[in-house]
Motif scaffolding. Structure first.
Motif, PDB file in Angstrom:
ATOM      1  N   UNK A 223       0.836  -1.210   0.000  1.00 53.51           N
ATOM      2  CA  UNK A 223       0.000   0.000   0.000  1.00 53.51           C
ATOM      3  C   UNK A 223       0.868   1.256   0.000  1.00 53.51           C
ATOM      4  N   UNK A 224       1.974   1.207   0.731  1.00 53.00           N
ATOM      5  CA  UNK A 224       2.878   2.358   0.762  1.00 53.00           C
ATOM      6  C   UNK A 224       3.468   2.608  -0.629  1.00 53.00           C
ATOM      7  N   UNK A 225       3.776   1.530  -1.351  1.00 54.07           N
ATOM      8  CA  UNK A 225       4.314   1.675  -2.702  1.00 54.07           C
ATOM      9  C   UNK A 225       3.248   2.201  -3.661  1.00 54.07           C
ATOM     10  N   UNK A 226       2.001   1.733  -3.488  1.00 54.33           N
ATOM     11  CA  UNK A 226       0.908   2.197  -4.348  1.00 54.33           C
ATOM     12  C   UNK A 226       0.667   3.693  -4.183  1.00 54.33           C
ATOM     13  N   UNK A 227       0.837   4.178  -2.963  1.00 56.82           N
ATOM     14  CA  UNK A 227       0.608   5.598  -2.681  1.00 56.82           C
ATOM     15  C   UNK A 227       1.510   6.496  -3.523  1.00 56.82           C
ATOM     16  N   UNK A 228       2.641   5.937  -3.967  1.00 54.76           N
ATOM     17  CA  UNK A 228       3.595   6.729  -4.753  1.00 54.76           C
ATOM     18  C   UNK A 228       3.186   6.821  -6.224  1.00 54.76           C
ATOM     19  N   UNK A 229       2.266   5.951  -6.648  1.00 50.76           N
ATOM     20  CA  UNK A 229       1.876   5.920  -8.050  1.00 50.76           C
ATOM     21  C   UNK A 229       0.670   6.819  -8.299  1.00 50.76           C
ATOM     22  N   UNK A 230       0.605   7.442  -9.466  1.00 45.67           N
ATOM     23  CA  UNK A 230      -0.570   8.274  -9.781  1.00 45.67           C
ATOM     24  C   UNK A 230      -1.791   7.407 -10.029  1.00 45.67           C
ATOM     25  N   UNK A 231      -2.973   7.929  -9.693  1.00 41.83           N
ATOM     26  CA  UNK A 231      -4.205   7.197  -9.967  1.00 41.83           C
ATOM     27  C   UNK A 231      -4.429   7.141 -11.472  1.00 41.83           C
ATOM     28  N   UNK A 232      -4.856   5.994 -11.980  1.00 46.88           N
ATOM     29  CA  UNK A 232      -5.023   5.862 -13.430  1.00 46.88           C
ATOM     30  C   UNK A 232      -6.407   5.336 -13.823  1.00 46.88           C
ATOM     31  N   UNK A 233      -7.327   5.215 -12.871  1.00 50.86           N
ATOM     32  CA  UNK A 233      -8.666   4.728 -13.208  1.00 50.86           C
ATOM     33  C   UNK A 233      -9.717   5.631 -12.573  1.00 50.86           C
ATOM     34  N   UNK A 234     -10.922   5.598 -13.130  1.00 49.68           N
ATOM     35  CA  UNK A 234     -11.998   6.436 -12.627  1.00 49.68           C
ATOM     36  C   UNK A 234     -12.514   5.907 -11.286  1.00 49.68           C
ATOM     37  N   UNK A 235     -12.959   6.819 -10.430  1.00 49.92           N
ATOM     38  CA  UNK A 235     -13.333   6.468  -9.063  1.00 49.92           C
ATOM     39  C   UNK A 235     -14.484   5.466  -9.000  1.00 49.92           C
ATOM     40  N   UNK A 236     -15.527   5.659  -9.784  1.00 50.57           N
ATOM     41  CA  UNK A 236     -16.679   4.767  -9.691  1.00 50.57           C
ATOM     42  C   UNK A 236     -16.323   3.346 -10.117  1.00 50.57           C
ATOM     43  N   UNK A 237     -15.519   3.238 -11.152  1.00 51.97           N
ATOM     44  CA  UNK A 237     -15.075   1.909 -11.586  1.00 51.97           C
ATOM     45  C   UNK A 237     -14.203   1.274 -10.505  1.00 51.97           C
ATOM     46  N   UNK A 238     -13.321   2.054  -9.923  1.00 54.82           N
ATOM     47  CA  UNK A 238     -12.438   1.540  -8.884  1.00 54.82           C
ATOM     48  C   UNK A 238     -13.239   1.128  -7.645  1.00 54.82           C
ATOM     49  N   UNK A 239     -14.302   1.876  -7.344  1.00 51.06           N
ATOM     50  CA  UNK A 239     -15.139   1.538  -6.191  1.00 51.06           C
ATOM     51  C   UNK A 239     -15.819   0.187  -6.399  1.00 51.06           C
ATOM     52  N   UNK A 240     -16.389  -0.022  -7.587  1.00 57.00           N
ATOM     53  CA  UNK A 240     -17.062  -1.294  -7.852  1.00 57.00           C
ATOM     54  C   UNK A 240     -16.073  -2.456  -7.748  1.00 57.00           C
ATOM     55  N   UNK A 241     -14.882  -2.269  -8.315  1.00 62.23           N
ATOM     56  CA  UNK A 241     -13.867  -3.322  -8.260  1.00 62.23           C
ATOM     57  C   UNK A 241     -13.409  -3.576  -6.824  1.00 62.23           C
ATOM     58  N   UNK A 242     -13.298  -2.504  -6.029  1.00 62.62           N
ATOM     59  CA  UNK A 242     -12.854  -2.646  -4.641  1.00 62.62           C
ATOM     60  C   UNK A 242     -13.889  -3.405  -3.816  1.00 62.62           C
ATOM     61  N   UNK A 243     -15.175  -3.099  -4.027  1.00 59.15           N
ATOM     62  CA  UNK A 243     -16.234  -3.820  -3.310  1.00 59.15           C
ATOM     63  C   UNK A 243     -16.243  -5.286  -3.741  1.00 59.15           C
ATOM     64  N   UNK A 244     -16.107  -5.522  -5.043  1.00 62.63           N
ATOM     65  CA  UNK A 244     -16.117  -6.883  -5.565  1.00 62.63           C
ATOM     66  C   UNK A 244     -15.012  -7.719  -4.920  1.00 62.63           C
ATOM     67  N   UNK A 245     -13.794  -7.197  -4.932  1.00 61.58           N
ATOM     68  CA  UNK A 245     -12.682  -7.951  -4.345  1.00 61.58           C
ATOM     69  C   UNK A 245     -12.777  -7.984  -2.825  1.00 61.58           C
ATOM     70  N   UNK A 246     -13.306  -6.911  -2.230  1.00 59.21           N
ATOM     71  CA  UNK A 246     -13.456  -6.881  -0.773  1.00 59.21           C
ATOM     72  C   UNK A 246     -14.404  -7.946  -0.270  1.00 59.21           C
ATOM     73  N   UNK A 247     -15.459  -8.205  -1.015  1.00 60.95           N
ATOM     74  CA  UNK A 247     -16.412  -9.256  -0.636  1.00 60.95           C
ATOM     75  C   UNK A 247     -15.734 -10.624  -0.619  1.00 60.95           C
TER      76      UNK A 247
END
Length: 341
Positions: A218-242
């Motif tokens: 997570x610390x390494x990810x914080x250094x990278x720029x965001x490259x995807x749209x928030x709503x798409x990322x939210x759906x993917x995060x919920x999907x994997x979180x489940x």
């Protein structure tokens, strides 16, 4: 050739080490460009593509990306490889790979979808002229090679592999390598496997180690720029979180690099809530899981984050006015009717 300013994606420096080891094994002279990336933590995707092209011009062998993947070691993939090694199941390893794939290549989203009993893991849009068949086949082959040789899934079954570039002369090489149907000129590069494969256990799983590694990732990810749209990322995060039983709003917001309040404010602007969005994802997943006859209702309930099968049944009836069993029987009846007609 496009200038680097046309494309901001970068790859993990360990991939440069992989090409160095491969070139040595093939007796190639190490080029100045390949030498220069050996001490870099990350380097531009266009340079990665050019390095692969240079090796291809020297060797001129079919399916070069597959051959290179045969030489991969965990160190070439970095922390994402060690996180996968610490997981308990194949499904968990794939979801972790989804979460942290940008540490390997941050130029496009890695999309994870479930449909008709299959899980599809594919790369989002990359301008066609910036990729080659070798870059795509190497990306997929690296993942498959790692699963087979380091997670010890010798018998992993892949349903299909898709590439966006036209078919080469020797398609049989690809079908033999992946042991499945391989399609070319497809909308996206992806690997498709049956859902029931996700339960395959990993012998050396270590959740304590995984927790420590994920903090670092997570610390390494914080250094990278965001490259995807928030709503798409939210759906993917919920999907994997489940799938990982980490679907409450706090860990999801953290994964999106937002505060809980920021995420709630974003959803409020769309006239929805986190609970509603999560239920939408659950509904979509439930429908796909129910199409897979290998999964029991109890297993589906657990995959959706329900501690009790009865809670899943109540929720599903609210969504469809049918119980899961009724919905599944209805689907089977439709399939039988279509087959007989």
């Amino acid at each position: 050739m496009p200038h680097s300013k046309d494309y901001t994606g970068s790859v993990y420096g360990g991939l440069g080490h992989l090409l160095y080891a491969y070139s040595q094994a093939k007796g190639l002279v190490i080029s100045e460009k390949l030498e220069q990336v050996q001490n870099l933590e990350r380097f531009d995707f266009c340079l990665w593509r050019d390095l692969l092209t240079d090796i291809d011009q020297h060797l001129q062998i079919p399916a070069l990306g597959l051959d290179i993947a045969e030489h991969v070691q965990p160190k070439h993939l970095g922390i994402i490889a060690y996180i996968a090694l610490s997981c308990n199941t194949l499904g968990e390893a794939l979801y972790r790979y989804h979460d942290f794939h940008r540490l390997i290549y941050d130029g496009s989203a890695l999309e994870l979808n479930i449909q008709d009993g299959y899980l599809a893991l594919g790369w989002g849009y990359i301008p066609f002229h910036l990729t080659t068949q070798i870059t795509q086949e190497n990306a997929i082959a690296l993942m498959v090679q790692f699963l087979k040789h380091f997670l010890e899934f010798k018998d992993i079954h892949i349903h299909e592999v898709h590439f966006i570039h036209p078919a080469p002369k020797n398609v049989a090489i690809y079908e033999e390598y992946f042991n499945c149907k391989v399609l070319f000129s497809q909308p996206k590069a992806q690997i498709i496997a049956p859902i029931h494969q996700l339960a395959k256990p990993i012998r050396q799983g270590d959740q304590t180690l995984q927790h420590l590694l994920m903090q670092q990732a997570h610390a390494l990810l914080d250094k990278l720029p965001n490259s995807t749209q928030l709503d798409h990322r939210l759906q993917q995060a919920i999907l994997t979180g489940l799938q990982k039983n980490q679907y409450q709003i706090a860990p999801i917001a953290k994964q999106l690099h937002m505060s809980v309040r920021q995420l709630q404010r974003h959803l409020q602007q769309q006239d929805t809530t986190y609970q509603q969005r999560m239920q939408e994802v659950r509904h979509l997943l439930a429908v796909q899981y129910l199409k897979d006859r290998h999964l029991s209702l109890q297993e589906i309930a657990l995959l959706l984050g329900y501690s009790e099968q009865s809670a899943f049944q109540r929720a599903f009836k609210q969504w469809t006015s049918l119980t899961p069993q009724q919905w599944r029987q209805q689907q089977y009846a439709k399939i039988t009717l279509c087959s007989s007609s």
